[in-house]
Design a protein around this motif. Structure first.
Motif, PDB file in Angstrom:
ATOM      1  N   CYS A  90      -9.137   7.734   3.087  1.00  0.00           N
ATOM      2  CA  CYS A  90      -9.400   8.314   1.914  1.00  0.00           C
ATOM      3  C   CYS A  90      -8.341   9.037   1.187  1.00  0.00           C
ATOM      4  O   CYS A  90      -7.751  10.123   1.616  1.00  0.00           O
ATOM      5  CB  CYS A  90     -10.967   9.251   2.055  1.00  0.00           C
ATOM      6  N   HIS A 107       0.858  -1.119   0.002  1.00  0.00           N
ATOM      7  CA  HIS A 107      -0.009  -0.059  -0.266  1.00  0.00           C
ATOM      8  C   HIS A 107       0.853   1.028   0.122  1.00  0.00           C
ATOM      9  O   HIS A 107       0.769   2.137  -0.835  1.00  0.00           O
ATOM     10  CB  HIS A 107      -1.001   0.004   1.236  1.00  0.00           C
ATOM     11  N   HIS A 113      -6.208   2.987   4.911  1.00  0.00           N
ATOM     12  CA  HIS A 113      -6.977   3.018   3.950  1.00  0.00           C
ATOM     13  C   HIS A 113      -7.695   4.371   3.994  1.00  0.00           C
ATOM     14  O   HIS A 113      -8.669   4.496   3.119  1.00  0.00           O
ATOM     15  CB  HIS A 113      -7.774   1.981   3.968  1.00  0.00           C
ATOM     16  N   TYR A 124     -18.160   3.130   9.411  1.00  0.00           N
ATOM     17  CA  TYR A 124     -17.701   4.386  10.016  1.00  0.00           C
ATOM     18  C   TYR A 124     -19.050   5.100   9.999  1.00  0.00           C
ATOM     19  O   TYR A 124     -18.984   6.312  10.950  1.00  0.00           O
ATOM     20  CB  TYR A 124     -17.144   5.078   8.626  1.00  0.00           C
TER      21      TYR A 124
HETATM   22  C1  HEM Z   1     -11.533   5.655   0.717  1.00  0.00           C
HETATM   23  C2  HEM Z   1     -14.990   8.353   1.959  1.00  0.00           C
HETATM   24  C3  HEM Z   1     -14.089  11.723  -1.836  1.00  0.00           C
HETATM   25  C4  HEM Z   1     -10.676   8.468  -3.343  1.00  0.00           C
HETATM   26  C5  HEM Z   1     -12.552   6.165   1.329  1.00  0.00           C
HETATM   27  C6  HEM Z   1     -13.096   5.507   2.481  1.00  0.00           C
HETATM   28  C7  HEM Z   1     -14.178   6.460   2.807  1.00  0.00           C
HETATM   29  C8  HEM Z   1     -14.009   7.520   1.744  1.00  0.00           C
HETATM   30  C9  HEM Z   1     -14.927   6.320   3.868  1.00  0.00           C
HETATM   31  C10 HEM Z   1     -12.744   4.032   2.807  1.00  0.00           C
HETATM   32  C11 HEM Z   1     -11.738   4.028   3.994  1.00  0.00           C
HETATM   33  C12 HEM Z   1     -11.684   2.352   4.388  1.00  0.00           C
HETATM   34  O1  HEM Z   1     -11.599   1.676   3.325  1.00  0.00           O
HETATM   35  O2  HEM Z   1     -11.487   2.299   5.361  1.00  0.00           O
HETATM   36  C13 HEM Z   1     -15.125   9.838   1.029  1.00  0.00           C
HETATM   37  C14 HEM Z   1     -15.875  10.708   1.131  1.00  0.00           C
HETATM   38  C15 HEM Z   1     -15.673  11.412   0.049  1.00  0.00           C
HETATM   39  C16 HEM Z   1     -14.539  11.022  -0.451  1.00  0.00           C
HETATM   40  C17 HEM Z   1     -17.024  11.072   2.400  1.00  0.00           C
HETATM   41  C18 HEM Z   1     -16.481  12.857  -0.169  1.00  0.00           C
HETATM   42  C19 HEM Z   1     -16.906  13.596   0.393  1.00  0.00           C
HETATM   43  C20 HEM Z   1     -13.023  10.839  -2.504  1.00  0.00           C
HETATM   44  C21 HEM Z   1     -12.534  11.367  -3.572  1.00  0.00           C
HETATM   45  C22 HEM Z   1     -11.665  10.647  -4.098  1.00  0.00           C
HETATM   46  C23 HEM Z   1     -11.541   9.540  -3.048  1.00  0.00           C
HETATM   47  C24 HEM Z   1     -12.588  13.026  -4.265  1.00  0.00           C
HETATM   48  C25 HEM Z   1     -10.486  10.683  -5.264  1.00  0.00           C
HETATM   49  C26 HEM Z   1     -10.257  11.602  -6.138  1.00  0.00           C
HETATM   50  C27 HEM Z   1     -10.602   7.630  -2.427  1.00  0.00           C
HETATM   51  C28 HEM Z   1      -9.765   6.408  -2.514  1.00  0.00           C
HETATM   52  C29 HEM Z   1      -9.841   5.410  -1.460  1.00  0.00           C
HETATM   53  C30 HEM Z   1     -10.955   6.293  -0.686  1.00  0.00           C
HETATM   54  C31 HEM Z   1      -8.694   6.166  -3.739  1.00  0.00           C
HETATM   55  C32 HEM Z   1      -9.126   4.080  -0.935  1.00  0.00           C
HETATM   56  C33 HEM Z   1      -8.172   4.616  -0.253  1.00  0.00           C
HETATM   57  C34 HEM Z   1      -7.467   3.192   0.378  1.00  0.00           C
HETATM   58  O3  HEM Z   1      -7.994   2.284   0.590  1.00  0.00           O
HETATM   59  O4  HEM Z   1      -6.212   3.474   0.683  1.00  0.00           O
HETATM   60  N1  HEM Z   1     -13.151   7.259   1.144  1.00  0.00           N
HETATM   61  N2  HEM Z   1     -14.305   9.775   0.062  1.00  0.00           N
HETATM   62  N3  HEM Z   1     -12.475   9.741  -2.281  1.00  0.00           N
HETATM   63  N4  HEM Z   1     -11.346   7.138  -1.411  1.00  0.00           N
HETATM   64 FE1  HEM Z   1     -12.572   8.722  -0.477  1.00  0.00          FE
END
Ligand code: HEM
Length: 407
Positions: free
Chosen positions: A356, A104, A354, A321
């Motif tokens: 975000c 990761h 992980h 969450y």
């Molecule tokens: C993962 C929330 C916007 C890209 C996550 C996770 C949450 C989250 C709860 C998961 C954590 C886990 O797996 O334990 C949100 C919320 C957003 C948002 C509430 C908007 C209000 C975005 C945006 C992007 C993005 C704009 C990209 C440009 C990602 C990616 C992951 C992720 C790539 C995977 C990260 C990993 O597993 O290492 N997000 N997100 N998210 N989000 Fe967001």
């Protein structure tokens, strides 16, 4: 890290509860999840697709522990058929969501610079310009207008393309693919075609940028591939979810604006103290039921004891969450929206490695959207009764389908 609690282990495992994907209206907290919280702290669930059952943690304390503990693996989930919400899933190599450490870190390293607070500060003026153009267009045509269609949907799409470095000539095509993938996230054939189109395009752009010194994500990925830090396939798997991640902003902001437009005291607080909107954004992020059921599971690599239950090696675990954000031990009056809540250690963007990737970008966009719409449209209000707002159905991420407003 140890999770032993004072409760005796080896308790009778709780019954397995079915958690159907129900279409919820408005910003209602999922009643099934509320029931699981009451039954908790650890319950067992069966979701509409996949096989078997999984544990579910709903308390803040356990959610934080599980998401910080390397004894729970994502890579293992990709190999199995764990019970899940999505009809199908196809984990790709390179995708951050499916990677354990140390992979990761290796995968995130090339792109992390593009999503920092500093990078977002540099992006801000351009993002504001993009937003102003969208709002100008809407104002020129006059009310009423659908905020989702005119602003909330295009804005994150355009901003992400800016960060990624999608050339102007390809934007329309990339946005078309993205829209198809998002609108058909159930996995219809058209979505597969769009995915193939997008991933093929990403492969080409990463090849084309091999010697680019740019700071856009595609250049950063191309550089990492050229240096042998990540494979080309991994670069594509990394970029895909980022390119379509903006969808989350559209729907989260849709819920946010709906709350302001239907709760006069909340709108008044935003308008009367514009310099103190920061904590309100956090409180809304905490409160908003962002998604349906739960996201991606983790698999225990060895036996782990939590809250008096033994999670055996090989068993799947979900964290909520959403539930953690309503834990009364951490957030007094958890169901109330308290604009001045302090402290507010919510986990709306997840926790652990992980967490975000797009959190700072999402936060920037939410602030720009709300600030710009409120400040430019002092009379902003719903153009229909609140109960006539239509909500997205059969989705992973919840939000209004349309948001008809006038001003
Ligand atoms: C993962 C929330 C916007 C890209 C996550 C996770 C949450 C989250 C709860 C998961 C954590 C886990 O797996 O334990 C949100 C919320 C957003 C948002 C509430 C908007 C209000 C975005 C945006 C992007 C993005 C704009 C990209 C440009 C990602 C990616 C992951 C992720 C790539 C995977 C990260 C990993 O597993 O290492 N997000 N997100 N998210 N989000 Fe967001």
């Amino acid at each position: 890290t140890t999770m032993e609690t004072s409760a005796p282990t080896g308790q009778e495992p709780p019954p397995v509860r079915d958690w159907p994907a129900i279409d919820l209206d408005g910003t209602e907290f999922d009643p099934v999840l509320a029931g699981l919280v009451r039954e908790g702290p650890l319950t067992r669930i069966r979701l509409p697709f996949g096989e078997g059952w999984a544990w579910l943690a709903t308390r803040y304390e356990h959610v934080k522990l599980i998401t910080n503990d390397p004894r729970f693996s994502r890579a293992e989930v990709a190999r199995g058929r764990v019970t899940r919400l999505a009809p199908n899933f196809a984990p790709r190599p390179g995708s951050l969501a499916w990677a354990d450490q140390p992979d990761h870190n290796r995968l995130r390293k090339p792109i992390s610079g593009a999503f920092t607070v500093g990078a977002m500060k540099r992006l801000r003026p351009r993002a504001q310009e993009i937003l102003d153009e969208l709002v100008d267009g809407m104002v020129r045509e006059g009310p009423p207008a659908d905020l989702v269609e005119r602003v909330l949907e295009p804005f994150p799409l355009y901003v992400v393309s800016e960060v990624m470095g999608v050339p102007g000539t390809d934007r329309e095509q990339v946005h078309d693919w993205t829209r198809q993938i998002i609108s058909l996230s159930g996995g219809a054939e058209a979505a597969d075609r769009a995915k193939n189109g997008l991933y093929g395009w990403i492969t080409e752009i990463v090849r084309a940028r091999a010697r680019s010194a740019g700071e856009d994500v595609y250049s950063l990925l191309a550089g990492a591939v050229a240096r042998g830090e990540i494979g080309e396939e991994e670069a594509v798997g990394l970029a895909g979810p980022l390119q379509i991640g903006g969808e989350a902003v559209t729907h989260n902001c849709g819920q946010m604006l709906y709350l302001m437009l239907t709760r006069p005291e909340l709108m008044a607080r935003m308008r009367e103290r514009p310099d103190e909107r920061g904590p309100v954004f956090d409180e809304l992020l905490r409160w908003i039921p962002h998604r349906s059921t739960v996201g991606l599971a983790r698999i225990a690599l060895e036996d782990v004891e939590i809250a008096g239950h033994r999670i055996a090696a090989g068993e799947a675990v979900y964290v909520s969450y959403l539930a953690a954000n309503r834990d009364p031990d951490v957030f007094p009056d958890p169901d109330g929206i308290l604009p001045d809540r302090d402290p507010n250690p919510h986990v709306a963007f997840g926790n652990g490695h992980h967490y975000c990737t797009g959190a700072v970008l999402a936060r920037l966009q939410l602030e720009l959207l709300v600030d710009t719409l409120l400040d430019r449209l002092p009379g902003l209000r719903l153009a229909v009764p609140p109960e006539d707002v239509e909500w997205r159905q059969q989705t992973m991420i919840r939000g209004p389908r349309t948001l008809p407003v006038t001003w």
